[in-house]
Write a protein that holds these residues in place. Structure first.
Motif, PDB file in Angstrom:
ATOM      1  N   LYS A 191     -12.509  28.168 104.180  1.00  0.00           N
ATOM      2  CA  LYS A 191     -12.519  29.353 105.017  1.00  0.00           C
ATOM      3  C   LYS A 191     -13.943  29.515 105.535  1.00  0.00           C
ATOM      4  O   LYS A 191     -14.873  29.709 104.758  1.00  0.00           O
ATOM      5  CB  LYS A 191     -12.104  30.563 104.187  1.00  0.00           C
ATOM      6  CG  LYS A 191     -11.346  31.606 104.989  1.00  0.00           C
ATOM      7  CD  LYS A 191     -11.070  32.836 104.160  1.00  0.00           C
ATOM      8  CE  LYS A 191      -9.685  32.829 103.535  1.00  0.00           C
ATOM      9  NZ  LYS A 191      -9.471  34.034 102.705  1.00  0.00           N
ATOM     10  N   TYR A 206     -16.470  31.793 107.480  1.00  0.00           N
ATOM     11  CA  TYR A 206     -16.507  33.200 107.865  1.00  0.00           C
ATOM     12  C   TYR A 206     -17.190  33.348 109.217  1.00  0.00           C
ATOM     13  O   TYR A 206     -18.296  32.884 109.429  1.00  0.00           O
ATOM     14  CB  TYR A 206     -17.195  34.013 106.768  1.00  0.00           C
ATOM     15  CG  TYR A 206     -16.413  33.928 105.482  1.00  0.00           C
ATOM     16  CD1 TYR A 206     -15.193  34.585 105.364  1.00  0.00           C
ATOM     17  CD2 TYR A 206     -16.844  33.128 104.444  1.00  0.00           C
ATOM     18  CE1 TYR A 206     -14.430  34.463 104.206  1.00  0.00           C
ATOM     19  CE2 TYR A 206     -16.094  33.015 103.272  1.00  0.00           C
ATOM     20  CZ  TYR A 206     -14.892  33.680 103.166  1.00  0.00           C
ATOM     21  OH  TYR A 206     -14.142  33.556 102.033  1.00  0.00           O
ATOM     22  N   GLU A 207     -16.468  34.018 110.117  1.00  0.00           N
ATOM     23  CA  GLU A 207     -16.930  34.078 111.503  1.00  0.00           C
ATOM     24  C   GLU A 207     -17.599  35.395 111.841  1.00  0.00           C
ATOM     25  O   GLU A 207     -17.261  36.442 111.306  1.00  0.00           O
ATOM     26  CB  GLU A 207     -15.736  33.888 112.447  1.00  0.00           C
ATOM     27  CG  GLU A 207     -15.123  32.526 112.336  1.00  0.00           C
ATOM     28  CD  GLU A 207     -14.024  32.309 113.361  1.00  0.00           C
ATOM     29  OE1 GLU A 207     -13.662  33.275 114.063  1.00  0.00           O
ATOM     30  OE2 GLU A 207     -13.544  31.172 113.452  1.00  0.00           O
ATOM     31  N   HIS A 208     -18.548  35.299 112.749  1.00  0.00           N
ATOM     32  CA  HIS A 208     -19.205  36.476 113.277  1.00  0.00           C
ATOM     33  C   HIS A 208     -19.079  36.395 114.794  1.00  0.00           C
ATOM     34  O   HIS A 208     -19.482  35.403 115.391  1.00  0.00           O
ATOM     35  CB  HIS A 208     -20.674  36.478 112.854  1.00  0.00           C
ATOM     36  CG  HIS A 208     -21.450  37.599 113.446  1.00  0.00           C
ATOM     37  ND1 HIS A 208     -21.173  38.909 113.154  1.00  0.00           N
ATOM     38  CD2 HIS A 208     -22.481  37.607 114.313  1.00  0.00           C
ATOM     39  CE1 HIS A 208     -22.009  39.680 113.817  1.00  0.00           C
ATOM     40  NE2 HIS A 208     -22.818  38.919 114.527  1.00  0.00           N
ATOM     41  N   ASP A 219     -18.354  30.654 113.788  1.00  0.00           N
ATOM     42  CA  ASP A 219     -18.727  30.467 112.380  1.00  0.00           C
ATOM     43  C   ASP A 219     -20.127  29.875 112.226  1.00  0.00           C
ATOM     44  O   ASP A 219     -20.619  29.723 111.117  1.00  0.00           O
ATOM     45  CB  ASP A 219     -17.685  29.660 111.607  1.00  0.00           C
ATOM     46  CG  ASP A 219     -17.299  28.395 112.318  1.00  0.00           C
ATOM     47  OD1 ASP A 219     -18.057  27.967 113.208  1.00  0.00           O
ATOM     48  OD2 ASP A 219     -16.236  27.841 111.992  1.00  0.00           O
ATOM     49  N   LYS A 243     -17.235  41.179 103.727  1.00  0.00           N
ATOM     50  CA  LYS A 243     -16.402  41.991 104.620  1.00  0.00           C
ATOM     51  C   LYS A 243     -15.080  41.297 104.898  1.00  0.00           C
ATOM     52  O   LYS A 243     -14.026  41.930 104.953  1.00  0.00           O
ATOM     53  CB  LYS A 243     -17.142  42.265 105.933  1.00  0.00           C
ATOM     54  CG  LYS A 243     -17.980  43.527 105.830  1.00  0.00           C
ATOM     55  CD  LYS A 243     -18.708  43.812 107.122  1.00  0.00           C
ATOM     56  CE  LYS A 243     -19.883  44.727 106.861  1.00  0.00           C
ATOM     57  NZ  LYS A 243     -21.029  44.395 107.712  1.00  0.00           N
ATOM     58  N   ASN A 244     -15.146  39.991 105.085  1.00  0.00           N
ATOM     59  CA  ASN A 244     -13.927  39.240 105.362  1.00  0.00           C
ATOM     60  C   ASN A 244     -12.970  39.236 104.188  1.00  0.00           C
ATOM     61  O   ASN A 244     -11.759  39.253 104.363  1.00  0.00           O
ATOM     62  CB  ASN A 244     -14.280  37.791 105.713  1.00  0.00           C
ATOM     63  CG  ASN A 244     -14.378  37.581 107.205  1.00  0.00           C
ATOM     64  OD1 ASN A 244     -13.370  37.404 107.874  1.00  0.00           O
ATOM     65  ND2 ASN A 244     -15.592  37.650 107.720  1.00  0.00           N
ATOM     66  N   GLU A 245     -13.521  39.167 102.995  1.00  0.00           N
ATOM     67  CA  GLU A 245     -12.680  39.066 101.805  1.00  0.00           C
ATOM     68  C   GLU A 245     -12.406  40.416 101.169  1.00  0.00           C
ATOM     69  O   GLU A 245     -11.569  40.532 100.277  1.00  0.00           O
ATOM     70  CB  GLU A 245     -13.359  38.158 100.764  1.00  0.00           C
ATOM     71  CG  GLU A 245     -13.422  36.705 101.163  1.00  0.00           C
ATOM     72  CD  GLU A 245     -12.063  36.011 101.075  1.00  0.00           C
ATOM     73  OE1 GLU A 245     -11.226  36.454 100.275  1.00  0.00           O
ATOM     74  OE2 GLU A 245     -11.858  35.054 101.823  1.00  0.00           O
TER      75      GLU A 245
END
Lengths: 171, 610
Positions: free
Chosen positions: B41, B43-45, B49, B137-139
C-alpha cells in the motif's frame, strides 16, 4: 556469557585444524546467524537485544577469521597461547635474498607491462611454494613447534602478497 | 521480549498485526509504503505516492512539506534536504553552490530561515513527520514502527542523522537498511530467486552498487561501493551543455532552465529508438539516438567501473553474476540497460517500478522485523566504509575494514605516553584514504579518569561496536585498575539519548496529554508481551533450567508486573519491565547457551577439542 567464551572452532562445532571444509563452515554460520542475528530480536527486551548483538558480532568475526587460511592459522596459534609478536620473526638470509629478487622481478614485470608467460611462470612458482609451506605449517603444528609455524606463516604471507601484486597482470 | 524465538516454533505467538511501514527517504522524493497480506500500500498525497523531499517555511515558521502548500513567493523553500545530511559547515566548497544561509546547531549543519536556525536533522524530521501523518491518516491508526532506508554508501555520521530525524518525528525505527539491499528484498521475495545479484542503483544525484548472494532466505551482501556525486543530474547537465554549445539561439537561457529541458529530452529517450525532436521557445532541436548514447557514455562508463570494482571486492567471478537489479529513476534510460547487458552478459530485472522498489523492500523488512510475517528471511549486510583511528603523523589506522559483515566488534588497546597521564584522545574516522584529512571525521572522544600510573602502564581497551544498523558505539575499559570502569561514549556529532528525548518532548510540548495516553498504552502492550513471552518460556523449560529459588524470584517479579500493568502509571510499568528483565537476564542467557548447543549438536566435546 558462555557462548562468547568458546573459541571460534568450538563456536561452529568444528575440529581445530588448518584445513576446513568451507561449505560446512558456511552452513554452520548461516544456521547460527539465523538464530542470533539482531533482526531476530527486534521485538525483544534490551537484554536480549544486547546479547544477540554480542553473539552475532562474535559469529561474524569467527566466520571471517576461520574463512581465510592465514587468519585461521594465526587464530590457532592464539588459542595455543603462542605469542604472535611480529618482532619475533627473523628470516634466514636465503629467504631475504629471495624476497629482494622477487621484488625486483615483479617491478620489472610492472615496467615492461607484459611478458604474460613470465607472469604465469612466476605465479605458478609462488603457488607451489605456498603449497609446500602449508604442508610444513601443518607438520610443525602437529609437533606443537609453534615458533616454526609462525615463521613459515610469515613466509607464506610474503608469497601471498606477491601473488596479489601479480594478479592484475594476468590477462 | 521474545524468549520464544529460541524455542520450539510450534508455539504460535501471533497476535494482531502491528502497523509498520517502510520509508524510502530520497533526495528528490520520499515514499511511505506498507506490506500486508502480500499487498503493498503506497500512501498518496494529492494523488501522488511520490512525496517531494522539499520543505517550505513561512515567516511565521509554519512548515509545509511535499507539495508546497505554502505560497512560494512569501515562504522559504528548501528542496532535496537529504543532500545536506552529513555535510558539515566547514565544507564551504560544497555549500556555496546553494543559496542558503548556513549555520551550526546542536553540532550539526543548520539553515537559517527567517532568523531561526533549523538543523538538517530538524528539517529532515519534518519530512518524516509528514510521511508518518500520511500513513496514519490513511489507516486511521497510529504508526508503531518503521524500517528506513539509507544509501549503502552513507557513513556513520549520515546514518545517525537519518535515524535521529526519524526519532525526532516520533517514529520507532526498527532498522536502517541500505537502499540496494531493500531493492534486493523486493525482488527476492517476488521471484524466490537464488544466485548472485548486482544491485545497480542510479538515482538523481547518487550511484550505489551492492553485490548480493541470495540463497534460501539468506540475503548476504558481499560488497558495496558507490559514488555520492554521480547520477541522473550529471546526464541532464551534459545534455544541457550540448544544447548550449549547439543551439546558439538558446545560449541566453540559464543552466537550470536548460537542465529542465535536458531532463525532458532524456526521458523521451526511455521510449524511443530513433531520434528526438524537441522544441524550446520555438527553436527545434534534434538529437539522434547515436549522439545521445555518445553523450551519456562517460557517465555509464563511470558506473561500470564502480560495478567491476565491487564485483572484484566481493570475491566472486564476474561470470557468476546471474542478474542485475535496476533501482532509481535514472535506470529507466534504455541505453543503460543495453550497455549493462553488453558488458556483463546477464539478465536484467526491471519489472518493479525503480522509484518504488526500495520502499517496497523496506516495507517487507518492516513486516518481518515487527513479527507480523512468518517469512524466514535474514539480511546480512556489510560496513560500507572502513572505520579507523588517527595515529601519529596524520595517518589513518584501519580498525574495521570496509565490506566487513555487520554487526561486528573490534577491540584495540591503548596506553599513555606520559607518567600520570589521566586523559587520552581518540580521533575516529571513516573512509579509505591513508591521510586522516582525506577521511570523514566521525568525532573525537576523550577517555577521562585514567588512574595515574607510569607511562605505558595503563591498558585501556577500547571497543568499537558496529550494530546491525551500521551505527558505531564506543566503550572504553581500563584493564589494569581495580575499578575496570567502562563507559559508553558517543562521538561528539551524535546526539545523546537524553538530547533526543528532550528534543522530542520540546517538539511535542503542546500535545503532552496525548503523549502520556499513548505512552501508557505502549507500556501496557509491552508489559503484555513480556509477560506472555516469559510465561511461555517458563512453561517450556523453566523447571529444567532454574532451581527453585531462581524460579521463585522470576515468578514473583512477573506477578508484580501483572499487578502494576493493571494500573495507569506508565513509568511504573516501564520500571517493573526493566526490573523483570534484569532479574531474568541469567535465564535468557542460559536459554541462548542451550540453543547454541543444540544447533551444533551431533558433535561431542571431544570432537571439538581436537
Amino acid at each position: 556469557m558462555d557462548i562468547l567464551k568458546k573459541n571460534y572452532f568450538e563456536l561452529f562445532g568444528l575440529k581445530v585444524s588448518t584445513q576446513l571444509d568451507l561449505k560446512d563452515l558456511d552452513e554452520k554460520f548461516t544456521l547460527l546467524q539465523k538464530q542470533f542475528h539482531p533482526d531476530k530480536y527486534s521485538n525483544s527486551s534490551d537484554t536480549e537485544k544486547r546479547i544477540a548483538l554480542q553473539i552475532s558480532s562474535y559469529l561474524n568475526d569467527g566466520y571471517i577469521t576461520l574463512r581465510e587460511f592465514v587468519t585461521r592459522v594465526e587464530y590457532i596459534l592464539k588459542i595455543k597461547d603462542f605469542n604472535t609478536d611480529e618482532s619475533k620473526t627473523l628470516f634466514d638470509e636465503e629467504f631475504l635474498e629471495e624476497q629482494i629478487d622477487l621484488n625486483e622481478s615483479i617491478e620489472q614485470l610492472k615496467i615492461n607491462k607484459g611478458g604474460n608467460d613470465k607472469v604465469n611462470v612466476l605465479t605458478l612458482d609462488l603457488t607451489k611454494k605456498m603449497e609446500l609451506l602449508v604442508v610444513s605449517i601443518n607438520d610443525y603444528l602437529s609437533r606443537t613447534e609453534y615458533d616454526m609455524v609462525w615463521k613459515n606463516l610469515a613466509k607464506y604471507k610474503f608469497y601471498r602478497n606477491h601473488l596479489i601484486e601479480l594478479e592484475p597482470m594476468i590477462k | 521480549m521474545s524468549l520464544l524465538q529460541i524455542k520450539d516454533p510450534k508455539t504460535d505467538v501471533q497476535s494482531k498485526q502491528r502497523f509498520v511501514v517502510g520509508i524510502d527517504f530520497g533526495t528528490t522524493n520520499s515514499i511511505v509504503c506498507s506490506y500486508e497480506n502480500s499487498n503493498f500500500k503506497h500512501y498518496e498525497h494529492n494523488g501522488n505516492d511520490l512525496v517531494p523531499s522539499s520543505i517550505s517555511i513561512t515567516s511565521d515558521h509554519d512548515v509545509a512539506v511535499g507539495s508546497l502548500l505554502n505560497d512560494k513567493d512569501t515562504s522559504y523553500y528548501i528542496p532535496s534536504i537529504k543532500r545536506f545530511i552529513g555535510v558539515d559547515d566547514q565544507q564551504l566548497d560544497y555549500l556555496k553552490k546553494y543559496n542558503h544561509t548556513f549555520t551550526n546547531k546542536d553540532n550539526m549543519l543548520a539553515l537559517n530561515v527567517f532568523d531561526k536556525d533549523y538543523s538538517v536533522v530538524d528539517l529532515s524530521s519534518f519530512i518524516f513527520n509528514f510521511l508518518k501523518d500520511l500513513a496514519e491518516k490513511n489507516e486511521n491508526r497510529s504508526l508503531e514502527a518503521a524500517v528506513i532506508t539509507v544509501p549503502a554508501y552513507f557513513n556513520d555520521f549520515q546514518r545517525q542523522a537519518v535515524k535521529n530525524a526519524a526519532l525526532l518525528a516520533n517514529i520507532d525505527v526498527l532498522r536502517l537498511i541500505n537502499e540496494p539491499t531493500a531493492a534486493a528484498i523486493a525482488y527476492g521475495l517476488e521471484s524466490n530467486s537464488i544466485g548472485k545479484f548486482v544491485i545497480y542503483d542510479l538515482g538523481g544525484g547518487t550511484f550505489d552498487v551492492s553485490i548480493l548472494s541470495l540463497e534460501e532466505g539468506i540475503f548476504k551482501v558481499l560488497s558495496t561501493d558507490g559514488n555520492t556525486i554521480l547520477g541522473g543530474d550529471d546526464i541532464d547537465f551534459i545534455i544541457a551543455n550540448w544544447i548550449k554549445d549547439n543551439c546558439k539561439h538558446l545560449r541566453h537561457l540559464d543552466l537550470s532552465t536548460l537542465k529542465d529541458h535536458a531532463k525532458n529530452i532524456k526521458e523521451q529517450f526511455n521510449n524511443t529508438t530513433s531520434e528526438i525532436n524537441y522544441s524550446i521557445d520555438n527553436h527545434d532541436i534534434t538529437l539522434s539516438k547515436g549522439l545521445f548514447r555518445e553523450l551519456i557514455s562517460p557517465i555509464i562508463d563511470k558506473t561500470i567501473k564502480i560495478v567491476k570494482s565491487a564485483i572484484n571486492e566481493s570475491g566472486i567471478d564476474q561470470n557468476d553474476i546471474d542478474s542485475f537489479i535496476l533501482v532509481g529513476g535514472s535506470t529507466r534510460i534504455f541505453e543503460i540497460k543495453s550497455r549493462l547487458r553488453e558488458v556483463f552478459n546477464c539478465n536484467i530485472l526491471d519489472d518493479i517500478d525503480p522509484d518504488k522498489v526500495v520502499a517496497q523492500g523496506a516495507a517487507i523488512q518492516a513486516n518481518i522485523l515487527s513479527g507480523n510475517s512468518k517469512e524466514d528471511i535474514l539480511l546480512l549486510d556489510v560496513l560500507p566504509l572502513s572505520l579507523g583511528i588517527e595515529t601519529m603523523g596524520n595517518l589513518s589506522e584501519k580498525i574495521i575494514p570496509r565490506n566487513t559483515a555487520i554487526p561486528i566488534v573490534a577491540r584495540k588497546t591503548f596506553t599513555t605516553f606520559k607518567d600520570g597521564q589521566t586523559k587520552l584522545l581518540i580521533h575516529i574516522i571513516q573512509g579509505e584514504r591513508e591521510l586522516v584529512s582525506d577521511c570523514k571525521s566521525l568525532g573525537r572522544i576523550i577517555l577521562e579518569n585514567i588512574p595515574p600510573m607510569v607511562a605505558g602502564a595503563p591498558r585501556i581497551e577500547v571497543e568499537f561496536q558496529i550494530d546491525a544498523d551500521g551505527l558505531l558505539s564506543v566503550t572504553a575499559t581500563e584493564k589494569n585498575s581495580e575499578t575496570k570502569a567502562s563507559a559508553m561514549i558517543k562521538p561528539a556529532y551524535g546526539l545523546t539519548d537524553s538530547q533526543i528525548t528532550k528534543m522530542i518532548s520540546d517538539a511535542n510540548a503542546s500535545a503532552e496529554e496525548d503523549m502520556s495516553a499513548r505512552r501508557l498504552s505502549e507500556s501496557k502492550v509491552e508489559a503484555e508481551r513480556v509477560i506472555y513471552a516469559l510465561e511461555q518460556a517458563l512453561d517450556t523449560d523453566g523447571s529444567e533450567l532454574l532451581d527453585e529459588s531462581e524460579y521463585d524470584v522470576i515468578t514473583s517479579e512477573l506477578l508484580k508486573l501483572k499487578e502494576i500493568a493493571n494500573g495507569n502509571d506508565f513509568m511504573k510499568i516501564d520500571n517493573q519491565i526493566k526490573v523483570l528483565e534484569l532479574k531474568s537476564e541469567f535465564y535468557v542467557e542460559r536459554r541462548m547457551n542451550r540453543s547454541i548447543q543444540s544447533l551444533i549438536a551431533g558433535r561431542g566435546v571431544d570432537d571439538v577439542l581436537e
